[in-house]
Design a protein around this motif. Structure first.
Motif, PDB file in Angstrom:
ATOM      1  N   SER A  81      -6.435  -3.101   1.767  1.00  0.00           N
ATOM      2  CA  SER A  81      -5.563  -3.987   0.995  1.00  0.00           C
ATOM      3  C   SER A  81      -5.610  -3.671  -0.494  1.00  0.00           C
ATOM      4  CB  SER A  81      -5.957  -5.445   1.223  1.00  0.00           C
ATOM      5  OG  SER A  81      -7.278  -5.686   0.796  1.00  0.00           O
ATOM      6  N   THR A 118      -2.725  -1.820  -2.333  1.00  0.00           N
ATOM      7  CA  THR A 118      -1.513  -2.461  -2.818  1.00  0.00           C
ATOM      8  C   THR A 118      -1.616  -2.895  -4.275  1.00  0.00           C
ATOM      9  OG1 THR A 118      -2.282  -4.620  -2.030  1.00  0.00           O
ATOM     10  CG2 THR A 118      -0.900  -3.312  -0.527  1.00  0.00           C
ATOM     11  N   SER A 138      -1.247  -8.432   3.003  1.00  0.00           N
ATOM     12  CA  SER A 138      -0.753  -7.433   2.064  1.00  0.00           C
ATOM     13  C   SER A 138       0.765  -7.282   2.163  1.00  0.00           C
ATOM     14  CB  SER A 138      -1.422  -6.082   2.334  1.00  0.00           C
ATOM     15  OG  SER A 138      -2.827  -6.188   2.186  1.00  0.00           O
ATOM     16  N   TYR A 158       2.750  -9.397  -0.265  1.00  0.00           N
ATOM     17  CA  TYR A 158       2.737  -9.124  -1.700  1.00  0.00           C
ATOM     18  C   TYR A 158       4.110  -8.769  -2.266  1.00  0.00           C
ATOM     19  CZ  TYR A 158      -2.399  -8.975  -1.473  1.00  0.00           C
ATOM     20  OH  TYR A 158      -3.723  -9.281  -1.291  1.00  0.00           O
TER      21      TYR A 158
END
Length: 219
Positions: A3, A6, A87, A90
């Motif tokens: 993650s 990102t 994620s 996002y």
């Protein structure tokens, strides 16, 4: 953990999308959102697919303890799913922040703050860590669907094409990981790289094709 991949994307795309939103450039915002999401798929799905399928072998190599790896493989797979969905939110939450749609995000945060502890109290006594990871994965799924819905309304676009692309990407990555694992037969530090290479290459090609072929169509 994957993650973290990102974070550079968020730092790059957030100011761009904020600029597009402030100028009222919906087309550029949608293109930026799709590009951001494509990068999330490329960076996250291959390693998480590999980890979900071969969590026992990977954990055994990491820890040197086969018994512990066997006992935690289901937990690891659920955590991988939760990381992916968290994620995947996002890109859309970045867009919602840019449009100052903070109330919908606060509602989700409050709901999770109330719901998660209750579910943990109910499930942990009977299922332990597996119950906790199932709770978090389930809440991640619910939050992702919610973010897709409110994001579609805020942007005026059908964001469920992102969900479709993620499902395609998962299918390709899991399929190629499984194929690589079948070819290997036995797993070691080097041989586990083959499923990942196949998964990453196939998924990257798919995402490039999806980026060229699909559009986030206005409602």
């Amino acid at each position: 953990f994957p993650s973290h991949d990102t974070t550079p994307l968020t730092l790059y795309f957030s100011p761009l999308m904020t600029t597009h939103v402030s100028k009222g450039n919906c087309r550029a915002t949608r293109i930026g959102l799709r590009t951001f999401f494509d990068w999330v798929l490329v960076l996250l799905i291959p390693p998480l697919a590999n980890f979900a399928l071969f969590s026992e072998e990977i954990l055994a190599l990491w820890t040197g303890n086969r018994d512990m790896a066997v006992g935690t493989r289901k937990l690891a797979a659920l955590l991988a799913l939760g990381v992916l969905l968290q994620s995947a939110c996002y890109p859309i939450t970045t867009m919602l922040y840019a449009k100052k749609e903070l109330s919908v995000l606060l509602k989700a945060a409050v709901a999770m703050a109330v719901l998660v502890p209750i579910l943990l109290l109910l499930l942990i006594p009977g299922y332990g860590a597996l119950g906790a990871s199932t709770t978090l994965a389930g809440c991640a799924i619910a939050n992702f669907i919610y973010i897709l819905i409110v994001g579609s309304q805020a942007l005026g676009a059908n964001l469920f094409s992102l969900l479709r692309n993620m499902c395609f990407s998962l299918a390709v990555s899991f399929g190629l990981c499984f194929l690589g694992g079948t070819l290997i037969g036995t797993y070691g530090p080097l041989s586990l790289g083959l499923p990942f290479i196949l998964s990453f290459t196939g998924n990257a090609i798919l995402v490039v094709k999806l980026h060229r072929w699909t559009r986030i169509n206005p409602q």
